[in-house]
Motif scaffolding. Structure first.
Motif, PDB file in Angstrom:
ATOM      1  N   UNK A 443       0.372   8.593  13.971  1.00  0.00           N
ATOM      2  CA  UNK A 443      -0.225   8.364  12.653  1.00  0.00           C
ATOM      3  C   UNK A 443       0.868   8.215  11.593  1.00  0.00           C
ATOM      4  N   UNK A 444       1.897   9.036  11.660  1.00  0.00           N
ATOM      5  CA  UNK A 444       2.992   8.943  10.687  1.00  0.00           C
ATOM      6  C   UNK A 444       3.729   7.612  10.809  1.00  0.00           C
ATOM      7  N   UNK A 445       3.952   7.146  12.038  1.00  0.00           N
ATOM      8  CA  UNK A 445       4.631   5.865  12.238  1.00  0.00           C
ATOM      9  C   UNK A 445       3.777   4.715  11.717  1.00  0.00           C
ATOM     10  N   UNK A 446       2.451   4.832  11.855  1.00  0.00           N
ATOM     11  CA  UNK A 446       1.563   3.787  11.343  1.00  0.00           C
ATOM     12  C   UNK A 446       1.740   3.599   9.846  1.00  0.00           C
ATOM     13  N   UNK A 447       1.748   4.690   9.094  1.00  0.00           N
ATOM     14  CA  UNK A 447       1.929   4.573   7.640  1.00  0.00           C
ATOM     15  C   UNK A 447       3.365   4.189   7.293  1.00  0.00           C
ATOM     16  N   UNK A 448       4.324   4.573   8.114  1.00  0.00           N
ATOM     17  CA  UNK A 448       5.704   4.145   7.879  1.00  0.00           C
ATOM     18  C   UNK A 448       5.824   2.634   8.004  1.00  0.00           C
ATOM     19  N   UNK A 449       5.201   2.059   9.029  1.00  0.00           N
ATOM     20  CA  UNK A 449       5.248   0.606   9.210  1.00  0.00           C
ATOM     21  C   UNK A 449       4.523  -0.101   8.070  1.00  0.00           C
ATOM     22  N   UNK A 450       3.402   0.434   7.616  1.00  0.00           N
ATOM     23  CA  UNK A 450       2.685  -0.166   6.491  1.00  0.00           C
ATOM     24  C   UNK A 450       3.538  -0.161   5.229  1.00  0.00           C
ATOM     25  N   UNK A 451       4.245   0.926   4.976  1.00  0.00           N
ATOM     26  CA  UNK A 451       5.103   0.991   3.797  1.00  0.00           C
ATOM     27  C   UNK A 451       6.301   0.056   3.916  1.00  0.00           C
ATOM     28  N   UNK A 452       6.838  -0.086   5.116  1.00  0.00           N
ATOM     29  CA  UNK A 452       7.950  -1.028   5.300  1.00  0.00           C
ATOM     30  C   UNK A 452       7.493  -2.461   5.028  1.00  0.00           C
ATOM     31  N   UNK A 453       6.300  -2.811   5.493  1.00  0.00           N
ATOM     32  CA  UNK A 453       5.766  -4.136   5.194  1.00  0.00           C
ATOM     33  C   UNK A 453       5.573  -4.322   3.697  1.00  0.00           C
ATOM     34  N   UNK A 454       5.139  -3.272   3.027  1.00  0.00           N
ATOM     35  CA  UNK A 454       4.945  -3.350   1.563  1.00  0.00           C
ATOM     36  C   UNK A 454       6.275  -3.533   0.841  1.00  0.00           C
ATOM     37  N   UNK A 455       7.319  -2.858   1.292  1.00  0.00           N
ATOM     38  CA  UNK A 455       8.625  -3.000   0.651  1.00  0.00           C
ATOM     39  C   UNK A 455       9.212  -4.385   0.892  1.00  0.00           C
ATOM     40  N   UNK A 456       8.998  -4.934   2.087  1.00  0.00           N
ATOM     41  CA  UNK A 456       9.499  -6.291   2.346  1.00  0.00           C
ATOM     42  C   UNK A 456       8.763  -7.332   1.517  1.00  0.00           C
ATOM     43  N   UNK A 457       7.496  -7.085   1.233  1.00  0.00           N
ATOM     44  CA  UNK A 457       6.709  -8.035   0.445  1.00  0.00           C
ATOM     45  C   UNK A 457       6.832  -7.800  -1.049  1.00  0.00           C
ATOM     46  N   UNK A 458       7.610  -6.812  -1.486  1.00  0.00           N
ATOM     47  CA  UNK A 458       7.703  -6.475  -2.911  1.00  0.00           C
ATOM     48  C   UNK A 458       8.214  -7.643  -3.764  1.00  0.00           C
ATOM     49  N   UNK A 459       9.266  -8.395  -3.362  1.00  0.00           N
ATOM     50  CA  UNK A 459       9.690  -9.526  -4.220  1.00  0.00           C
ATOM     51  C   UNK A 459       8.597 -10.568  -4.414  1.00  0.00           C
ATOM     52  N   UNK A 460       7.850 -10.881  -3.359  1.00  0.00           N
ATOM     53  CA  UNK A 460       6.768 -11.852  -3.505  1.00  0.00           C
ATOM     54  C   UNK A 460       5.666 -11.316  -4.406  1.00  0.00           C
ATOM     55  N   UNK A 461       5.367 -10.018  -4.280  1.00  0.00           N
ATOM     56  CA  UNK A 461       4.315  -9.437  -5.112  1.00  0.00           C
ATOM     57  C   UNK A 461       4.724  -9.421  -6.581  1.00  0.00           C
ATOM     58  N   UNK A 462       6.008  -9.167  -6.856  1.00  0.00           N
ATOM     59  CA  UNK A 462       6.461  -9.206  -8.252  1.00  0.00           C
ATOM     60  C   UNK A 462       6.366 -10.617  -8.813  1.00  0.00           C
ATOM     61  N   UNK A 463       6.688 -11.636  -8.004  1.00  0.00           N
ATOM     62  CA  UNK A 463       6.540 -13.015  -8.448  1.00  0.00           C
ATOM     63  C   UNK A 463       5.070 -13.339  -8.704  1.00  0.00           C
ATOM     64  N   UNK A 464       4.191 -12.855  -7.858  1.00  0.00           N
ATOM     65  CA  UNK A 464       2.765 -13.104  -8.027  1.00  0.00           C
ATOM     66  C   UNK A 464       2.249 -12.431  -9.304  1.00  0.00           C
ATOM     67  N   UNK A 465       2.716 -11.195  -9.579  1.00  0.00           N
ATOM     68  CA  UNK A 465       2.313 -10.526 -10.815  1.00  0.00           C
ATOM     69  C   UNK A 465       2.813 -11.287 -12.042  1.00  0.00           C
ATOM     70  N   UNK A 466       4.034 -11.821 -11.961  1.00  0.00           N
ATOM     71  CA  UNK A 466       4.562 -12.584 -13.096  1.00  0.00           C
ATOM     72  C   UNK A 466       3.738 -13.843 -13.323  1.00  0.00           C
ATOM     73  N   UNK A 467       3.329 -14.513 -12.243  1.00  0.00           N
ATOM     74  CA  UNK A 467       2.496 -15.703 -12.395  1.00  0.00           C
ATOM     75  C   UNK A 467       1.143 -15.356 -13.003  1.00  0.00           C
ATOM     76  N   UNK A 468       0.577 -14.222 -12.625  1.00  0.00           N
ATOM     77  CA  UNK A 468      -0.701 -13.821 -13.209  1.00  0.00           C
ATOM     78  C   UNK A 468      -0.564 -13.550 -14.699  1.00  0.00           C
TER      79      UNK A 468
END
Length: 494
Positions: A443-468
């Motif tokens: 269970x701990x590894x599952x949330x660790x992998x989810x957070x790693x995916x979120x950190x890798x997608x952070x630059x794209x999400x910031x660009x998306x927020x700026x576009x909004x």
């Protein structure tokens, strides 16, 4: 024996026998740079206190293989096969050159899950979060928008909390099925003890076929009356009681230590299972404290959730907190608990991580007790949901109140999305680990992998927020300026 070998590998130095170099934009290359391997190695090395023996595999190989397994949703055997075929995965687990042979056997993943405890993974999660916060502060300072210089005096941010159940990989438990399974296991134990008896005692007569027919007569019926069910339970209890008496008599001549570890463990669990089932049968009740629902996994407990799909789930109950898309497990327990009692602790942990209290806390109804409301109000924290008291008579205030409630529910949907993602995309929907500690690690590894995916997608999400934000500015500009200009033009023409 463990030899610290941590060194940050670079993809330029990874040797490919067929020529070329690794792509620096590959997701596994990027992911390897995000993970603080040195923190995991400090925790991992504590499992190897002896200086003797063959050197253990590195923490990067252990943790990296578990991350690959959860991220791709593979079995243990398929995980090793994928690592053997993919050079990017070999670089991710710390190999310096591509090799055609498997770096380890698939059975080693079981040992990796035992060594990487959930407390060690929690420390790794905290290190990832602190790195993320430090990076956000640095970027805010570069944009001259850093407002954290007040020492954390004001409340900022939104905290979302909720709880769910991570079902274990067990068959749906019924009383008649558990008793039949226990009867069959005790019969095999009796066979082993008779075979190991020094005087060659013959197997006792146990009417196995009759007991099997009695079970099928009850367990295979679609509709069953209460009287027939109790009759079937009484028969299975008598069969199991007789088998336990046989084992007690044989133990006087043959010590139970001759049994394998698995058989002896099953015998201890079955003895407690018989006591619970006998007590429930006599008192005509359906529940008992620490109820056993699986002989192979006696730590699993029934968790009553009241959901439409399944009123009761069998597994681990866990609470998480979500802040800016980062989800952290706050509590994991095999026994049911009231998650509303953990709200104060979750808010205090938020303060330790971020340096200030949250501006608002979004939770469901079970968290909104009077004590939690008063505690949050004393610290200037707004607790989501319908406030106490009558709604205001003023129409505008009442409309604003309902709008705020709808917005809070929309924010709280993020944690439901996290649960859905963890259960559908990853392995939280059915935890396949059999040991209690291994299940916590999964269970701990599952949330660790989810957070790693979120950190890798952070630059794209910031660009998306700026576009909004830019779209909102444009929408406001064209939505209000042309009508005002048209009205002025019409007045000038009149």
């Amino acid at each position: 024996m463990y030899q610290p070998k941590f060194q940050q590998l670079t993809f330029e130095n990874f040797h490919l026998p067929f020529g070329g170099k690794l792509d620096p934009e590959n997701r596994w290359v990027k992911l390897a740079d995000v993970i603080p391997w040195h923190v995991a190695e400090t925790k991992y090395a504590k499992n190897f206190m002896s200086k003797r023996g063959a050197p253990a595999l590195t923490v990067r190989m252990a943790l990296g293989s578990l991350i690959i397994k959860e991220k791709l949703g593979l079995s243990d055997i398929e995980t090793v096969e994928q690592i053997k075929e993919n050079p990017y995965l070999q670089f991710f687990i710390g190999l310096e050159t591509y090799q055609h042979a498997a770096p380890f056997d698939a059975s080693m993943l079981t040992h990796f899950r035992k060594r990487l405890k959930h407390t060690d993974l929690a420390a790794l999660q905290e290190e990832l979060l602190q790195r993320h916060l430090a990076e956000e502060r640095r970027k805010a300072e570069e944009r001259n928008q850093n407002d954290d210089g007040d020492g954390g005096s004001g409340n900022k941010g939104k905290l979302i909390v909720d709880a769910t159940c991570a079902p274990a990989d067990i068959a749906y438990p019924t009383d008649i099925g558990l008793l039949n399974d226990a009867r069959e296991k005790t019969e095999r134990i009796i066979d082993d003890l008779c075979a190991m008896h020094p005087e060659g005692v013959a197997k006792p007569r146990m009417s196995r076929r009759t007991a099997r027919k009695d079970f099928l007569a009850v367990g295979m019926k679609k509709s069953l009356s209460r009287k027939a069910l109790r009759k079937g339970l009484r028969k299975q209890l008598s069969y199991l009681r007789r088998n336990l008496q046989y084992i007690g008599g044989l133990s006087a001549s043959v010590p139970l230590t001759v049994l394998s570890t698995a058989r002896y463990r099953d015998l201890l669990v079955i003895d407690e299972l018989y006591r619970q089932q006998q007590e429930m049968y006599k008192s005509d009740r359906k529940s008992i404290s620490d109820r056993i629902v699986s002989i192979s996994q006696p730590h699993v407990r029934p968790i009553v959730r009241g959901k439409a799909a399944a009123r009761t789930e069998f597994g681990m109950k866990l609470s998480i907190s979500v802040v800016d898309g980062i989800s952290l497990p706050e509590r994991m327990s095999w026994n049911a608990y009231n998650e509303g009692c953990d709200l104060v602790r979750d808010i205090e942990r938020y303060r330790e991580r971020y340096g200030h209290y949250p501006e608002s806390v979004h939770a469901d109804k079970i968290y909104r007790t009077l004590a939690n409301r008063m505690w949050c109000k004393a610290r200037g924290i707004r607790l989501s949901g319908v406030p106490l008291g009558r709604p205001p008579k003023d129409v505008e205030k009442n409309r604003a109140r309902r709008r705020q409630i709808r917005e809070d529910e929309g924010v709280r949907n993020a944690v439901e999305g996290m649960f859905g993602k963890a259960k559908r995309r990853y392995g939280l929907g059915r935890v396949m680990a059999r040991l209690a500690e291994s299940s916590l690690s999964v269970v701990s590894i599952t949330f660790l992998v989810m957070n790693l995916d979120r950190l890798l997608a952070a630059p794209f999400l910031r660009l998306f927020e700026w576009l909004l934000l830019e779209l909102d500015v444009i929408r406001n500009l064209f939505a209000w300026s042309p009508p005002r200009a048209a009205i002025e033009c019409r007045g000038a023409m009149a």
